[in-house]
Design a protein around this motif. Structure first.
Motif, short mmCIF file in Angstrom:
data_model
loop_
_atom_site.label_atom_id
_atom_site.label_comp_id
_atom_site.label_asym_id
_atom_site.label_seq_id
_atom_site.Cartn_x
_atom_site.Cartn_y
_atom_site.Cartn_z
N GLN A 194 0.82 -1.22 0.00
CA GLN A 194 0.00 0.00 0.00
C GLN A 194 0.85 1.27 0.00
O GLN A 194 0.39 2.31 -0.45
CB GLN A 194 -0.94 0.02 1.21
N PHE A 195 2.07 1.19 0.50
CA PHE A 195 2.96 2.34 0.50
C PHE A 195 3.81 2.34 -0.77
O PHE A 195 4.34 1.31 -1.18
CB PHE A 195 3.87 2.33 1.73
N GLY A 196 3.94 3.51 -1.40
CA GLY A 196 4.81 3.63 -2.56
C GLY A 196 4.23 3.12 -3.86
O GLY A 196 4.96 2.85 -4.80
N VAL A 197 2.90 2.98 -3.93
CA VAL A 197 2.25 2.51 -5.16
C VAL A 197 1.14 3.50 -5.53
O VAL A 197 0.98 4.53 -4.89
CB VAL A 197 1.67 1.08 -4.99
N THR A 198 0.38 3.20 -6.57
CA THR A 198 -0.70 4.09 -6.99
C THR A 198 -2.02 3.73 -6.31
O THR A 198 -2.18 2.60 -5.81
CB THR A 198 -0.89 4.02 -8.51
N LEU A 199 -2.96 4.64 -6.32
CA LEU A 199 -4.29 4.36 -5.78
C LEU A 199 -4.97 3.25 -6.58
O LEU A 199 -5.69 2.41 -6.02
CB LEU A 199 -5.15 5.63 -5.82
N GLN A 200 -4.75 3.24 -7.89
CA GLN A 200 -5.33 2.21 -8.74
C GLN A 200 -4.80 0.84 -8.38
O GLN A 200 -5.55 -0.14 -8.35
CB GLN A 200 -5.05 2.52 -10.22
N PHE A 201 -3.51 0.74 -8.10
CA PHE A 201 -2.89 -0.52 -7.69
C PHE A 201 -3.56 -1.07 -6.44
O PHE A 201 -3.88 -2.26 -6.35
CB PHE A 201 -1.39 -0.30 -7.45
N ILE A 202 -3.78 -0.20 -5.45
CA ILE A 202 -4.40 -0.62 -4.18
C ILE A 202 -5.85 -1.02 -4.41
O ILE A 202 -6.33 -2.04 -3.88
CB ILE A 202 -4.29 0.50 -3.14
N LYS A 203 -6.56 -0.25 -5.20
CA LYS A 203 -7.97 -0.52 -5.46
C LYS A 203 -8.16 -1.88 -6.13
O LYS A 203 -9.06 -2.66 -5.74
CB LYS A 203 -8.54 0.59 -6.35
N ARG B 147 2.36 10.86 1.18
CA ARG B 147 3.61 11.36 0.61
C ARG B 147 4.26 10.33 -0.31
O ARG B 147 4.94 10.70 -1.28
CB ARG B 147 4.57 11.72 1.74
N GLU B 148 4.07 9.05 -0.04
CA GLU B 148 4.74 8.02 -0.81
C GLU B 148 3.92 7.48 -1.97
O GLU B 148 4.34 6.53 -2.65
CB GLU B 148 5.17 6.87 0.11
N LEU B 149 2.75 8.06 -2.22
CA LEU B 149 2.00 7.67 -3.41
C LEU B 149 2.84 7.93 -4.67
O LEU B 149 3.60 8.90 -4.73
CB LEU B 149 0.70 8.47 -3.51
N LYS B 150 2.71 7.09 -5.67
CA LYS B 150 3.46 7.26 -6.90
C LYS B 150 3.13 8.60 -7.57
O LYS B 150 3.97 9.21 -8.21
CB LYS B 150 3.17 6.11 -7.88
N GLU B 151 1.89 9.01 -7.42
CA GLU B 151 1.46 10.31 -7.92
C GLU B 151 0.67 10.99 -6.81
O GLU B 151 -0.11 10.34 -6.12
CB GLU B 151 0.58 10.16 -9.17
N PRO B 152 0.87 12.30 -6.60
CA PRO B 152 0.16 12.97 -5.50
C PRO B 152 -1.35 12.91 -5.68
O PRO B 152 -1.86 12.77 -6.80
CB PRO B 152 0.68 14.41 -5.58
N LEU B 153 -2.05 13.02 -4.57
CA LEU B 153 -3.51 12.94 -4.61
C LEU B 153 -4.10 14.02 -5.52
O LEU B 153 -5.11 13.78 -6.19
CB LEU B 153 -4.06 13.09 -3.18
N MET B 154 -3.48 15.19 -5.57
CA MET B 154 -3.96 16.26 -6.44
C MET B 154 -3.41 16.15 -7.87
O MET B 154 -3.67 17.04 -8.68
CB MET B 154 -3.61 17.63 -5.85
N THR B 155 -2.68 15.11 -8.17
CA THR B 155 -2.13 14.75 -9.48
C THR B 155 -1.07 15.73 -9.99
O THR B 155 -1.09 16.92 -9.66
CB THR B 155 -3.23 14.60 -10.57
N VAL C 279 1.04 21.15 7.25
CA VAL C 279 1.55 19.78 7.33
C VAL C 279 1.00 18.87 6.23
O VAL C 279 1.65 17.89 5.86
CB VAL C 279 1.26 19.15 8.71
N PHE C 280 -0.17 19.20 5.69
CA PHE C 280 -0.76 18.33 4.66
C PHE C 280 -0.50 18.82 3.24
O PHE C 280 -0.47 18.00 2.31
CB PHE C 280 -2.27 18.18 4.89
N GLY C 281 -0.33 20.12 3.04
CA GLY C 281 -0.15 20.64 1.70
C GLY C 281 0.91 19.92 0.88
O GLY C 281 0.63 19.41 -0.22
N PRO C 282 2.15 19.82 1.38
CA PRO C 282 3.20 19.15 0.62
C PRO C 282 2.98 17.65 0.45
O PRO C 282 3.66 17.01 -0.35
CB PRO C 282 4.47 19.41 1.47
N ASN C 283 2.04 17.08 1.20
CA ASN C 283 1.72 15.66 1.06
C ASN C 283 0.59 15.42 0.07
O ASN C 283 0.28 14.27 -0.26
CB ASN C 283 1.35 15.06 2.42
#
Length: 484
Positions: A289-298, A373-381, A446-450
């Motif tokens: 779950q860490f360091g992968v994409t949201l699609q991978f987890i889904k 922070r470790e998502l392959k692509e940020p939540l805001m893309t 604290v959340f903006g850069p993540n």
């Protein structure tokens, strides 16, 4: 687009923390556990003494420093004369920290110093702490740069982050006889950075240390407390730094990369390895779950949009005691425990914070930030980055319309659902800000850069402002933005 809401063995503690070792200055080869209650006591400015009244030196063994094959020109043959030590030592008590005009800080953008990019902010480290990077190779000649202005700029930058746990990375390579500051200035700077700055500093990484660092350390021993010394860690290679900092977030200066490659080629036990590991060549575990994409987890969790670890963290942190915890999301957690949680989650093991880590709300908070922070692509893309950094240039009405357009029309649906889920939870945190001190502004810091970062460049100081402003707008107006 349909915006339906979704339904909603610990690691061992390092020996130096338990007092089982006499070495107060660990190297990066150990696992470090930074507790949030480390304090800097003014009484520790006095050099410690033993039972017989003799001074106890705080020494660093010579083998902690890798001898560089390339001279950096920072140490002259007679460094005492170069530093002017005979005249400086008697004057130590009279040195006064730089005085700053608070009213001037409000309007001073320090453009004369900022243009050199000596200081950068690069998001969070692997433990959820803000990272400040200082690059010596970008220091111009002493004839060009006013070091008192540099000190004011450093303090001005740190003032935005010292209320939370933070990390400093110092790239030493490139400091030379033309751009190095005087010893008097170094001592003045140390004293100017008082308890306000030292208390929440959790790690100071000195990258590519040389004899200059050794000399300065020996001269500073009488003034540096043991607790502050424990926060200093020496990094011989960028690959070591990569265990603690997201190197892909840092725009490492080319001279530093070249120097690191030279050091690596000289090191027999590192022969044939590059200064950075290409993580893209490593295949993730099916349960990762860490360091992968949201699609991978889904795809590996029966189509569930909200990642399981996010649900676990939010559920645990939604308890009244957690929501009322002062400094929630601002304080760091045990490094060993964060790594343990990440490893267990990636192996597919179930985590129950209430059962496994009762009361450790900071651990769950850091875990949540680390996941983002470790998502392959940020939540805001990546696609929205360029527009986001222009956010502060818009007026109030334009900002509101821009945010709605980005989130409701351009954000992928899964990203939208997760962002909405987080915003609803963080609204609960804001509601208890009288107790936890986490206002929308503090949460945005604290959340903006993540949530937002660029695919091609580091998180520069110029980008931090608009990213945090956008995040604060989302948190403050989430009821108007998200379709309920």
């Amino acid at each position: 687009m349909n915006r339906d809401s979704p339904s909603k063995p610990r690691s061992a503690i390092p020996a130096y923390l338990t007092g089982d070792t006499e070495d107060p200055y660990p190297s990066l080869s150990d696992i470090h556990d930074y507790e949030p209650n480390l304090e800097f006591d003014d009484t520790e400015l006095q050099q410690p003494v033993d039972d017989e009244g003799e001074s106890i030196g705080i020494g660093i063994e010579s083998d902690e420093f890798l001898e560089t094959p390339v001279s950096d020109g920072t140490i002259e043959e007679n460094f005492e004369e170069a530093f002017g030590l005979p005249s400086l030592i008697p004057e130590y008590p009279s040195l006064i920290p730089v005085e700053r005009d608070a009213s001037k800080d409000l309007v001073d953008d320090f453009i004369d110093v900022a243009q050199h990019r000596i200081v950068d902010v690069v998001g969070d480290d692997t433990y959820g702490r803000k990272v400040i990077v200082v690059s010596a190779c970008r220091l111009p000649s002493n004839k060009v740069l006013d070091h008192n202005r540099l000190l004011s700029y450093l303090m001005h930058t740190l003032d935005n982050y010292v209320e939370t746990d933070y990390t400093v990375v110092y790239f030493h390579h490139g400091l030379n006889s033309q751009n190095k500051p005087s010893f008097r200035w170094l001592l003045q700077a140390y004293r100017a950075f008082d308890r306000k700055y030292k208390k929440n500093l959790k790690a100071l990484y000195l990258v590519h240390p040389t004899n200059f660092i050794r000399v300065i350390w020996q001269l500073f021993k009488p003034f540096i407390s043991i607790k502050f010394g424990r926060k200093m860690m020496y990094v011989n290679y960028l690959s070591e730094l990569g265990n603690h900092i997201h190197l892909n977030q840092v725009n490492i200066p080319p001279p530093v990369l070249t120097h690191d490659a030279q050091l690596m080629s000289k090191s027999a036990n590192k022969a044939g390895q590059g200064s950075q590991v290409d993580s893209s060549s490593v295949q993730p575990l099916p349960t990762q779950q860490f360091g992968v994409t949201l699609q991978f987890i889904k795809e590996r969790n029966n189509g569930q949009v909200i990642p399981p670890i996010v649900s676990r963290c939010v559920e645990f942190l939604s308890q009244p005691d957690a929501l009322e915890t002062e400094g929630l999301f601002r304080r760091s957690a045990s490094v060993a425990l964060v790594r343990d949680v990440q490893s267990r989650i990636n192996r597919g093991e179930s985590i129950d914070f209430q059962r496994d880590f009762p009361g450790d709300y900071h651990l769950a908070a850091v875990t949540l930030k680390t996941f983002l922070r470790e998502l392959k692509e940020p939540l805001m893309t990546f696609d929205l980055f360029d527009e986001i950094i222009n956010f502060q240039r818009l007026n109030k009405e334009e900002r509101a319309q821009m945010v709605k357009t980005l989130i409701l029309e351009r954000l992928p649906e899964d990203n939208y659902i997760l962002l909405k889920f987080l915003a609803q939870f963080l609204a609960k945190v804001q509601d208890r800000s009288d107790l936890n001190k986490m206002t929308s502004f503090n949460l945005a810091v604290v959340f903006g850069p993540n949530l937002v970062w660029s695919q091609n460049q580091q998180m520069s100081l110029s980008a931090i402002g608009p990213i945090n402003a956008l995040t604060e707008h989302i948190l403050s107006h989430y009821l108007e933005i998200f379709i309920l």
